[in-house]
Enzyme design. Structure first.
Site, PDB file in Angstrom:
ATOM      1  N   THR A 128       0.816  -1.217   0.000  1.00 44.09           N
ATOM      2  CA  THR A 128       0.000   0.000   0.000  1.00 44.09           C
ATOM      3  C   THR A 128       0.852   1.272   0.000  1.00 44.09           C
ATOM      4  O   THR A 128       1.889   1.343   0.669  1.00 44.09           O
ATOM      5  CB  THR A 128      -0.917  -0.017   1.244  1.00 44.09           C
ATOM      6  OG1 THR A 128      -1.711  -1.205   1.188  1.00 44.09           O
ATOM      7  CG2 THR A 128      -1.819   1.197   1.301  1.00 44.09           C
ATOM      8  N   ALA A 132      -2.201   4.598  -3.464  1.00 44.63           N
ATOM      9  CA  ALA A 132      -2.505   3.277  -4.015  1.00 44.63           C
ATOM     10  C   ALA A 132      -2.955   2.355  -2.886  1.00 44.63           C
ATOM     11  O   ALA A 132      -2.152   1.690  -2.241  1.00 44.63           O
ATOM     12  CB  ALA A 132      -1.278   2.690  -4.719  1.00 44.63           C
ATOM     13  N   GLU A 365      -6.776  -6.063   4.082  1.00 48.43           N
ATOM     14  CA  GLU A 365      -6.523  -7.258   3.256  1.00 48.43           C
ATOM     15  C   GLU A 365      -7.455  -7.288   2.036  1.00 48.43           C
ATOM     16  O   GLU A 365      -7.961  -8.332   1.630  1.00 48.43           O
ATOM     17  CB  GLU A 365      -6.712  -8.518   4.107  1.00 48.43           C
ATOM     18  CG  GLU A 365      -6.088  -9.750   3.508  1.00 48.43           C
ATOM     19  CD  GLU A 365      -4.864 -10.276   4.251  1.00 48.43           C
ATOM     20  OE1 GLU A 365      -4.594  -9.846   5.395  1.00 48.43           O
ATOM     21  OE2 GLU A 365      -4.166 -11.107   3.652  1.00 48.43           O
ATOM     22  N   GLU A 369     -15.694  -4.322  -0.697  1.00 42.61           N
ATOM     23  CA  GLU A 369     -16.285  -3.851  -1.962  1.00 42.61           C
ATOM     24  C   GLU A 369     -15.487  -4.406  -3.149  1.00 42.61           C
ATOM     25  O   GLU A 369     -16.066  -4.814  -4.162  1.00 42.61           O
ATOM     26  CB  GLU A 369     -16.283  -2.313  -2.033  1.00 42.61           C
ATOM     27  CG  GLU A 369     -17.258  -1.627  -1.095  1.00 42.61           C
ATOM     28  CD  GLU A 369     -16.729  -1.512   0.343  1.00 42.61           C
ATOM     29  OE1 GLU A 369     -15.601  -1.986   0.636  1.00 42.61           O
ATOM     30  OE2 GLU A 369     -17.458  -0.938   1.174  1.00 42.61           O
TER      31      GLU A 369
HETATM   32  C1  LIG Z   1      -4.430  -1.670  10.347  1.00 43.68           C
HETATM   33  C2  LIG Z   1      -4.068  -1.796   8.899  1.00 43.68           C
HETATM   34  C3  LIG Z   1      -3.086  -2.707   8.516  1.00 43.68           C
HETATM   35  C4  LIG Z   1      -2.684  -2.790   7.175  1.00 43.68           C
HETATM   36  N1  LIG Z   1      -1.646  -3.631   6.851  1.00 43.68           N
HETATM   37  C5  LIG Z   1      -1.142  -3.568   5.578  1.00 43.68           C
HETATM   38  C6  LIG Z   1       0.058  -4.297   5.243  1.00 43.68           C
HETATM   39  O1  LIG Z   1       0.635  -5.024   6.066  1.00 43.68           O
HETATM   40  N2  LIG Z   1       0.581  -4.162   3.988  1.00 43.68           N
HETATM   41  C7  LIG Z   1      -0.016  -3.373   3.049  1.00 43.68           C
HETATM   42  O2  LIG Z   1       0.505  -3.294   1.943  1.00 43.68           O
HETATM   43  N3  LIG Z   1      -1.172  -2.695   3.330  1.00 43.68           N
HETATM   44  C8  LIG Z   1      -1.729  -2.772   4.572  1.00 43.68           C
HETATM   45  N4  LIG Z   1      -2.866  -2.047   4.884  1.00 43.68           N
HETATM   46  C9  LIG Z   1      -3.535  -1.269   3.842  1.00 43.68           C
HETATM   47  C10 LIG Z   1      -4.868  -1.907   3.425  1.00 43.68           C
HETATM   48  O3  LIG Z   1      -4.621  -3.022   2.608  1.00 43.68           O
HETATM   49  C11 LIG Z   1      -5.706  -0.813   2.720  1.00 43.68           C
HETATM   50  O4  LIG Z   1      -6.182   0.031   3.776  1.00 43.68           O
HETATM   51  C12 LIG Z   1      -6.859  -1.360   1.931  1.00 43.68           C
HETATM   52  O5  LIG Z   1      -6.402  -2.025   0.793  1.00 43.68           O
HETATM   53  C13 LIG Z   1      -7.829  -0.245   1.487  1.00 43.68           C
HETATM   54  O6  LIG Z   1      -7.125   0.835   0.930  1.00 43.68           O
HETATM   55  P1  LIG Z   1      -7.407   2.321   1.465  1.00 43.68           P
HETATM   56  O7  LIG Z   1      -7.380   2.306   2.940  1.00 43.68           O
HETATM   57  O8  LIG Z   1      -6.465   3.230   0.765  1.00 43.68           O
HETATM   58  O9  LIG Z   1      -8.896   2.623   1.046  1.00 43.68           O
HETATM   59  P2  LIG Z   1      -9.431   3.189  -0.405  1.00 43.68           P
HETATM   60  O10 LIG Z   1      -8.860   2.362  -1.499  1.00 43.68           O
HETATM   61  O11 LIG Z   1      -9.167   4.668  -0.400  1.00 43.68           O
HETATM   62  O12 LIG Z   1     -10.943   2.900  -0.274  1.00 43.68           O
HETATM   63  C14 LIG Z   1     -11.848   3.748   0.452  1.00 43.68           C
HETATM   64  C15 LIG Z   1     -13.266   3.224   0.242  1.00 43.68           C
HETATM   65  O13 LIG Z   1     -13.602   3.282  -1.141  1.00 43.68           O
HETATM   66  C16 LIG Z   1     -14.005   2.004  -1.594  1.00 43.68           C
HETATM   67  N5  LIG Z   1     -13.548   1.768  -2.980  1.00 43.68           N
HETATM   68  C17 LIG Z   1     -12.338   2.040  -3.516  1.00 43.68           C
HETATM   69  N6  LIG Z   1     -12.298   1.656  -4.792  1.00 43.68           N
HETATM   70  C18 LIG Z   1     -13.507   1.107  -5.065  1.00 43.68           C
HETATM   71  C19 LIG Z   1     -14.093   0.501  -6.224  1.00 43.68           C
HETATM   72  N7  LIG Z   1     -13.410   0.342  -7.357  1.00 43.68           N
HETATM   73  N8  LIG Z   1     -15.360   0.063  -6.135  1.00 43.68           N
HETATM   74  C20 LIG Z   1     -16.068   0.168  -4.972  1.00 43.68           C
HETATM   75  N9  LIG Z   1     -15.577   0.726  -3.855  1.00 43.68           N
HETATM   76  C21 LIG Z   1     -14.306   1.178  -3.894  1.00 43.68           C
HETATM   77  C22 LIG Z   1     -13.310   1.013  -0.664  1.00 43.68           C
HETATM   78  O14 LIG Z   1     -13.954  -0.221  -0.649  1.00 43.68           O
HETATM   79  C23 LIG Z   1     -13.398   1.749   0.669  1.00 43.68           C
HETATM   80  O15 LIG Z   1     -14.663   1.540   1.242  1.00 43.68           O
HETATM   81  C24 LIG Z   1      -3.312  -1.986   6.205  1.00 43.68           C
HETATM   82  C25 LIG Z   1      -4.322  -1.094   6.589  1.00 43.68           C
HETATM   83  C26 LIG Z   1      -4.698  -0.981   7.907  1.00 43.68           C
HETATM   84  C27 LIG Z   1      -5.764   0.031   8.290  1.00 43.68           C
END
Ligand SMILES: Cc1cc2nc3c(=O)[nH]c(=O)nc-3n(C[C@H](O)[C@H](O)[C@H](O)COP(=O)(O)OP(=O)(O)OC[C@H]3O[C@@H](n4cnc5c(N)ncnc54)[C@H](O)[C@@H]3O)c2cc1C
Length: 381
Positions: A128, A132, A365, A369
């Site tokens: 992440t 992205a 993970e 959605e």
């Molecule tokens: C505690 C924690 C631990 C984590 N650990 C790791 C890790 O070890 N390694 C790592 O690489 N990442 C890690 N992450 C990142 C995690 O994988 C991301 O938070 C997750 O993939 C969602 O990305 P975002 O938070 O940027 O949300 P966004 O992508 O900004 O999404 C925000 C909202 O929009 C919705 N959305 C986005 N695109 C679409 C679409 N095309 N259609 C419908 N809805 C959509 C999403 O479902 C969500 O509800 C961690 C996150 C947290 C909070």
């Protein structure tokens, strides 16, 4: 015919898990670690010595060659006894070991799999970035070729267990000219590499799985750091998602069952209006609905484990299990909080911790959605 009865070997492994968890991570120890933000990395060598971290791996590397159904049973049982242990177990097996088995080179397997199985090494996933998240193919962290390997520059965010890890599987852009997915490669970066630094991200829960912002400032790695083929990092990583999602789902089922068990015990003990609150139909129905959701999620996880164990395609079922189990956990903890009421809201309440930590799993993970979109795509939409 489907057989739901674990065999003698599986029952013996589950007993080992029960004894280990009762000794090393009883509920009061989990509370202490949660309050102190103390991850259970120190338990990894013992998990290794018990054979748990080698369950699905070849004997040649120190593994037990158990099939994925056994792994799923252990994931669920650890989720029941203490999800913080399931979290590192899944990171070693579902992520680290299975990444090496799926797209690591023979030399990488040789070099790192025995250490992972022994509980001496830990891999974290650095995917992440600030821009992205769900759109994982939008990663920008750059890995440029050097005379002897690669030089990485950029920033990752929310990387869990980064500080406790020995290596970060870093998803980097190695070809800025190629189309989004095709320009991405996976590189194994030691966390003590010069130029790599990290800062913790203060967060709401899951205190025993600390997350970090990670900075790569001219981090040099050798040619042998490349995992899989150049430009194939995204495709390679995608092949291992079923293990990570399945592991998360199975541990959510265990944690959800724990929420039901705690709520049931409370419903039998807490007396109001001269009767245990479990005598009121409103409470009974809430518990029945909680248990039904957990049982449905368990079936989804066992089905996925059977597909993986028998070598069948399971991409869709991995997404399904992840959605069903994370939502069952949120359902069970939400209603568990209602049954415990003030007793669940106290700072030391286990139900309160389960509820707070469960919030992550419908977007961590791979957001639910996105899973639903993958399921819809598999249906031809
Ligand atoms: C505690 C924690 C631990 C984590 N650990 C790791 C890790 O070890 N390694 C790592 O690489 N990442 C890690 N992450 C990142 C995690 O994988 C991301 O938070 C997750 O993939 C969602 O990305 P975002 O938070 O940027 O949300 P966004 O992508 O900004 O999404 C925000 C909202 O929009 C919705 N959305 C986005 N695109 C679409 C679409 N095309 N259609 C419908 N809805 C959509 C999403 O479902 C969500 O509800 C961690 C996150 C947290 C909070």
């Amino acid at each position: 015919m489907i057989d739901f009865q674990p065999d003698d070997e599986q029952l013996a492994i589950l007993e080992t898990v029960d004894r280990f968890m009762a000794r090393r991570l009883p509920p009061e120890e989990q509370r202490r670690r949660d309050e102190g933000h103390a991850p259970p990395y120190d338990l990894l060598p013992e998990m290794g010595a018990l054979g748990l971290l080698g369950l699905p791996f070849p004997a040649a590397f120190g593994g037990l060659e158990a099939d994925w159904r056994t792994v799923a049973l252990v994931q669920e049982r650890m989720g029941l006894r203490g999800r913080m242990a399931a979290s590192i177990f899944n990171r070693v097996i579902g992520f680290g070991g299975m990444s090496l088995m799926t797209y690591g080179s023979p030399a990488q397997r040789e070099a790192f799999l025995p250490g992972l199985i022994a509980g001496e090494l830990l891999f974290a996933l650095a995917l992440t970035e600030a821009d992205a998240g769900s759109d994982a193919a939008g990663v920008k962290l750059k890995a440029a070729r050097t005379a002897s390997g690669w030089r990485l520059n950029g920033r990752k965010t929310w990387i869990s267990d980064a500080q406790g890890a020995s290596h970060l599987v870093t998803i980097a852009r190695t070809d800025p000219e190629a189309s989004r997915h095709a320009g991405i490669s996976a590189l194994l970066v030691p966390t003590d590499a010069p130029g790599l630094s990290m800062t913790p991200i203060p967060k709401l829960g899951n205190n025993c799985m600390p997350s970090f912002e990670v900075f790569y400032d001219n981090v040099d790695v050798g040619e042998d750091a490349l995992m899989g083929a150049e430009g194939q990092g995204f495709a390679a990583m995608s092949q291992t998602l079923k293990y990570g999602r399945g592991g998360l789902a199975a541990s959510c089922v265990g944690a959800a069952q724990r929420a039901v068990d705690l709520a049931l015990a409370h419903a039998k003990e807490r007396v109001q209006f001269g009767r245990p609150i479990g005598a009121f139909q409103a409470v009974q129905h809430r518990l029945a609905d909680m248990q039904m959701r957990v049982d449905q999620a368990r079936l989804a996880c066992w089905h996925l484990a059977w597909l993986i164990a028998t070598g069948r395609d399971s991409t869709r079922e991995a997404s399904q299990a992840k959605v069903i189990a994370s939502e069952a956990l949120q359902y069970a903890t939400h209603h568990g909080m209602q049954i415990l009421a003030s007793a669940g809201y106290a700072a030391e309440s286990e139900m309160g911790r389960l509820w707070r930590d469960a919030r992550l799993f419908s977007f961590g993970e791979g957001a639910n959605e996105i899973q639903r979109s993958l399921i819809a795509r598999s249906m031809g939409l």
